[in-house]
Write a protein that holds these residues in place. Sequence first.
Motif, PDB file in Angstrom:
ATOM      1  N   LEU A 101       0.703  -1.318   0.111  1.00  0.00           N
ATOM      2  CA  LEU A 101      -0.186  -0.017  -0.260  1.00  0.00           C
ATOM      3  C   LEU A 101       1.144   0.976  -0.276  1.00  0.00           C
ATOM      4  O   LEU A 101       0.568   2.355  -1.007  1.00  0.00           O
ATOM      5  CB  LEU A 101      -0.861  -0.405   1.336  1.00  0.00           C
ATOM      6  N   THR A 102       1.776   1.171   1.042  1.00  0.00           N
ATOM      7  CA  THR A 102       2.164   2.547   0.765  1.00  0.00           C
ATOM      8  C   THR A 102       3.249   2.908  -0.836  1.00  0.00           C
ATOM      9  O   THR A 102       2.943   3.958  -0.314  1.00  0.00           O
ATOM     10  CB  THR A 102       3.427   2.325   2.385  1.00  0.00           C
ATOM     11  N   ARG A 103       3.852   2.322  -1.301  1.00  0.00           N
ATOM     12  CA  ARG A 103       4.389   2.304  -2.186  1.00  0.00           C
ATOM     13  C   ARG A 103       3.185   3.144  -3.183  1.00  0.00           C
ATOM     14  O   ARG A 103       3.471   4.326  -4.270  1.00  0.00           O
ATOM     15  CB  ARG A 103       5.529   1.320  -3.124  1.00  0.00           C
ATOM     16  N   THR A 104       2.246   2.193  -3.675  1.00  0.00           N
ATOM     17  CA  THR A 104       1.184   2.481  -4.853  1.00  0.00           C
ATOM     18  C   THR A 104       0.447   3.572  -3.382  1.00  0.00           C
ATOM     19  O   THR A 104      -0.364   5.216  -4.544  1.00  0.00           O
ATOM     20  CB  THR A 104      -0.209   1.714  -4.541  1.00  0.00           C
ATOM     21  N   TYR A 105       0.089   4.386  -3.005  1.00  0.00           N
ATOM     22  CA  TYR A 105      -0.279   5.318  -1.853  1.00  0.00           C
ATOM     23  C   TYR A 105       0.253   6.819  -2.265  1.00  0.00           C
ATOM     24  O   TYR A 105       0.100   8.056  -3.149  1.00  0.00           O
ATOM     25  CB  TYR A 105      -0.567   4.765  -0.766  1.00  0.00           C
ATOM     26  N   LEU A 106       1.534   7.049  -2.402  1.00  0.00           N
ATOM     27  CA  LEU A 106       2.543   7.501  -1.659  1.00  0.00           C
ATOM     28  C   LEU A 106       2.358   8.167  -3.843  1.00  0.00           C
ATOM     29  O   LEU A 106       2.977   9.283  -4.074  1.00  0.00           O
ATOM     30  CB  LEU A 106       3.969   7.464  -1.770  1.00  0.00           C
ATOM     31  N   ALA A 107       2.607   6.748  -4.940  1.00  0.00           N
ATOM     32  CA  ALA A 107       2.505   7.092  -6.901  1.00  0.00           C
ATOM     33  C   ALA A 107       1.042   8.131  -6.294  1.00  0.00           C
ATOM     34  O   ALA A 107       0.905   9.144  -7.071  1.00  0.00           O
ATOM     35  CB  ALA A 107       2.830   6.145  -7.183  1.00  0.00           C
ATOM     36  N   THR A 108       0.074   7.823  -6.224  1.00  0.00           N
ATOM     37  CA  THR A 108      -0.802   8.172  -6.318  1.00  0.00           C
ATOM     38  C   THR A 108      -1.334   9.751  -5.764  1.00  0.00           C
ATOM     39  O   THR A 108      -1.816  10.249  -6.243  1.00  0.00           O
ATOM     40  CB  THR A 108      -2.231   7.696  -5.388  1.00  0.00           C
ATOM     41  N   LEU A 109      -0.670   9.631  -4.927  1.00  0.00           N
ATOM     42  CA  LEU A 109      -0.528  11.251  -3.809  1.00  0.00           C
ATOM     43  C   LEU A 109       0.173  12.047  -5.218  1.00  0.00           C
ATOM     44  O   LEU A 109      -0.027  13.460  -5.257  1.00  0.00           O
ATOM     45  CB  LEU A 109       0.632  12.114  -2.792  1.00  0.00           C
ATOM     46  N   ARG A 110       0.824  11.899  -6.191  1.00  0.00           N
ATOM     47  CA  ARG A 110       2.380  12.263  -7.233  1.00  0.00           C
ATOM     48  C   ARG A 110       0.696  12.354  -8.181  1.00  0.00           C
ATOM     49  O   ARG A 110       1.081  13.929  -8.496  1.00  0.00           O
ATOM     50  CB  ARG A 110       3.033  11.461  -8.003  1.00  0.00           C
ATOM     51  N   ILE A 111      -0.224  12.107  -8.676  1.00  0.00           N
ATOM     52  CA  ILE A 111      -1.261  12.099  -9.219  1.00  0.00           C
ATOM     53  C   ILE A 111      -2.399  12.674  -8.686  1.00  0.00           C
ATOM     54  O   ILE A 111      -3.548  13.395  -9.780  1.00  0.00           O
ATOM     55  CB  ILE A 111      -1.776  10.819 -10.566  1.00  0.00           C
ATOM     56  N   ALA A 112      -2.687  13.023  -7.452  1.00  0.00           N
ATOM     57  CA  ALA A 112      -3.733  13.259  -7.399  1.00  0.00           C
ATOM     58  C   ALA A 112      -4.447  14.684  -7.783  1.00  0.00           C
ATOM     59  O   ALA A 112      -5.554  15.369  -8.105  1.00  0.00           O
ATOM     60  CB  ALA A 112      -3.971  13.413  -5.572  1.00  0.00           C
ATOM     61  N   ASP A 113      -3.247  16.012  -7.845  1.00  0.00           N
ATOM     62  CA  ASP A 113      -3.402  17.127  -8.907  1.00  0.00           C
ATOM     63  C   ASP A 113      -4.068  16.756 -10.266  1.00  0.00           C
ATOM     64  O   ASP A 113      -5.321  17.188 -10.333  1.00  0.00           O
ATOM     65  CB  ASP A 113      -2.836  17.963  -8.619  1.00  0.00           C
ATOM     66  N   ALA A 114      -3.897  16.267 -10.677  1.00  0.00           N
ATOM     67  CA  ALA A 114      -3.744  16.006 -12.380  1.00  0.00           C
ATOM     68  C   ALA A 114      -5.095  14.892 -12.577  1.00  0.00           C
ATOM     69  O   ALA A 114      -5.442  15.575 -13.661  1.00  0.00           O
ATOM     70  CB  ALA A 114      -2.420  15.010 -12.547  1.00  0.00           C
TER      71      ALA A 114
END
Length: 178
Positions: A94-107
Motif C-alpha cells: 500500500l505505501t508505495r502505491t499510496y505515495l505514487a497516487t499522491l503524485r497524480i492527485a491534482d492531475a
Amino acid sequence: MTGARDRVLDAYESLLLEQGPSGATLDAVAAAAEVSKGGLLYHFGSKDALAGGLLERLRERSTRDAELMRSDPDGPVAYYLRTSVPGAASPAGLTRTYLATLRIADASGTAAREVLARVDADGLAALREEITDPVLAWLVQLVGDGLYLRTLTGAPLTGDVSVEELRSKLRSLLAASA
C-alpha cells in the motif's frame, strides 16, 4: 513471475515517485516496464486508463492492508504506526502505491482524491475496531499520516522521541481512555 500489466503499474509507480507526473510518460513507462508501447496500450489504452489502473491497484491494496491491520497480533494501531514509519512498507504494498497516487492527485482530478479518501476511511475503520473513541482513532490516524508525509518528503524523524516511544505513548493514552 510478474505479468506485463503488473510490470507496467510497477514502472508507473516508480516513475511517479522518482520523476513525478511529467516523467511518467507512456513511452517512459513502457521502457521502464520493458514492454513495447503497444503492449502498454493493450493493458492501458491511454494515460488516463493507466492512472485508473493505479487507482484500482490502490483500492485493492487498501482492502488487503485493512485486512492485515485487523489480523495483526499486536493490533491495528501497532500495525498502522509500524507501516507508516519512513522506510517501512505495508506488506500489502500500500505505501508505495499510496505515495505514487499522491503524485497524480491534482492531475487526475476527483478520481484520485476519492480513492485516497476511501483508503483513509478503510484505515480509520480498522483502527476503530481497536479504538472505540472516534477522536482518539482519528488522532492515531493523523499521527500515521504525519509519518507517511515524512516518507513522501524524505524528511527524517527528528528529535529525542523514537517511533517506539511514540507507539508506547499512544498505547498509554488509549489505555487511559478505556
